[in-house]
Design a protein around this motif. Sequence first.
Motif, short mmCIF file in Angstrom:
data_model
loop_
_atom_site.label_atom_id
_atom_site.label_comp_id
_atom_site.label_asym_id
_atom_site.label_seq_id
_atom_site.Cartn_x
_atom_site.Cartn_y
_atom_site.Cartn_z
N ILE A 51 1.21 -10.63 2.92
CA ILE A 51 -0.27 -10.47 2.21
C ILE A 51 -1.18 -11.03 3.04
O ILE A 51 -1.18 -11.85 3.76
CB ILE A 51 -0.02 -11.66 0.94
CG1 ILE A 51 -1.51 -11.21 0.16
CG2 ILE A 51 0.16 -13.18 1.36
CD1 ILE A 51 -1.09 -11.83 -1.28
N THR A 52 -2.07 -10.18 3.06
CA THR A 52 -3.36 -10.23 4.00
C THR A 52 -4.36 -11.28 3.40
O THR A 52 -4.27 -11.58 2.15
CB THR A 52 -4.24 -8.92 4.15
OG1 THR A 52 -4.80 -8.62 2.96
CG2 THR A 52 -3.12 -7.83 4.77
N SER A 53 -5.40 -11.70 4.16
CA SER A 53 -6.30 -12.60 3.58
C SER A 53 -7.16 -12.09 2.56
O SER A 53 -7.73 -12.57 1.80
CB SER A 53 -7.42 -12.94 4.85
OG SER A 53 -7.90 -11.84 5.38
N GLY A 54 -7.13 -10.46 2.53
CA GLY A 54 -7.97 -9.77 1.42
C GLY A 54 -7.13 -9.50 0.34
O GLY A 54 -7.43 -9.09 -0.96
N GLY A 55 -5.62 -9.86 0.26
CA GLY A 55 -4.80 -9.78 -0.75
C GLY A 55 -4.06 -8.64 -1.14
O GLY A 55 -3.34 -8.64 -2.05
N SER A 56 -4.21 -7.90 0.28
CA SER A 56 -3.15 -6.51 0.21
C SER A 56 -1.99 -7.20 0.32
O SER A 56 -1.70 -8.10 1.12
CB SER A 56 -3.67 -5.65 1.27
OG SER A 56 -4.95 -5.15 0.90
N THR A 57 -0.91 -6.51 -0.27
CA THR A 57 0.57 -6.83 -0.05
C THR A 57 1.33 -5.75 0.43
O THR A 57 1.05 -4.60 0.07
CB THR A 57 1.29 -7.37 -1.40
OG1 THR A 57 1.06 -6.28 -2.25
CG2 THR A 57 0.35 -8.66 -1.86
N ASN A 58 2.31 -6.08 1.21
CA ASN A 58 3.38 -5.26 1.69
C ASN A 58 4.77 -5.75 1.55
O ASN A 58 4.89 -6.90 1.89
CB ASN A 58 3.15 -4.78 3.18
CG ASN A 58 1.97 -4.00 3.33
OD1 ASN A 58 1.99 -2.61 3.13
ND2 ASN A 58 0.66 -4.18 3.85
N TYR A 59 5.63 -4.92 1.25
CA TYR A 59 7.31 -5.47 1.12
C TYR A 59 8.27 -4.41 2.06
O TYR A 59 7.94 -3.39 2.47
CB TYR A 59 7.41 -5.36 -0.25
CG TYR A 59 6.89 -6.08 -1.15
CD1 TYR A 59 5.66 -5.53 -1.74
CD2 TYR A 59 7.25 -7.44 -1.39
CE1 TYR A 59 4.74 -6.40 -2.50
CE2 TYR A 59 6.45 -8.04 -2.26
CZ TYR A 59 5.36 -7.61 -2.91
OH TYR A 59 4.67 -8.35 -3.96
N ALA A 60 9.19 -5.27 2.50
CA ALA A 60 10.27 -4.62 3.29
C ALA A 60 10.58 -3.25 2.50
O ALA A 60 10.82 -3.36 1.22
CB ALA A 60 11.27 -5.43 3.61
#
Length: 117
Positions: A51-60
């Motif tokens: 999760i980035t500082s801006g709140g964007s998320t990524n998953y495997a």
Amino acid sequence: QVQLVESGGGLVQPGGSLRLSCAASGSIFSISAMGWYRQAPGKQREWVAAITSGGSTNYADSVTVKGRFTISRDNAKNTVYLQMNSLKPEDTAVYYCYADLRSDRYWGQGTQVTVSS
């Protein structure tokens, strides 16, 4: 520098849930992203989510993670969470939290998650 302390691991039955926490301290305002890796016995460490500082998320990009794990953050508590649902025995691993600060990556000590009946 950044210090990371993980908690929330333990033993859970298949199909159960756990929520891992990673509390950050230190130069937290310079952190660009935080996330989780895991390492199962005899296997390489693999990335799980970020999760980035801006709140964007990524998953495997893996069938075994998507739809079951959710990463989130509480900025007021400087804490990142990994909610893990529908846990399977293959999720058994040591889960490590990390934080990216400029060109450096900091790691937590890891927390054991064991999924077994």
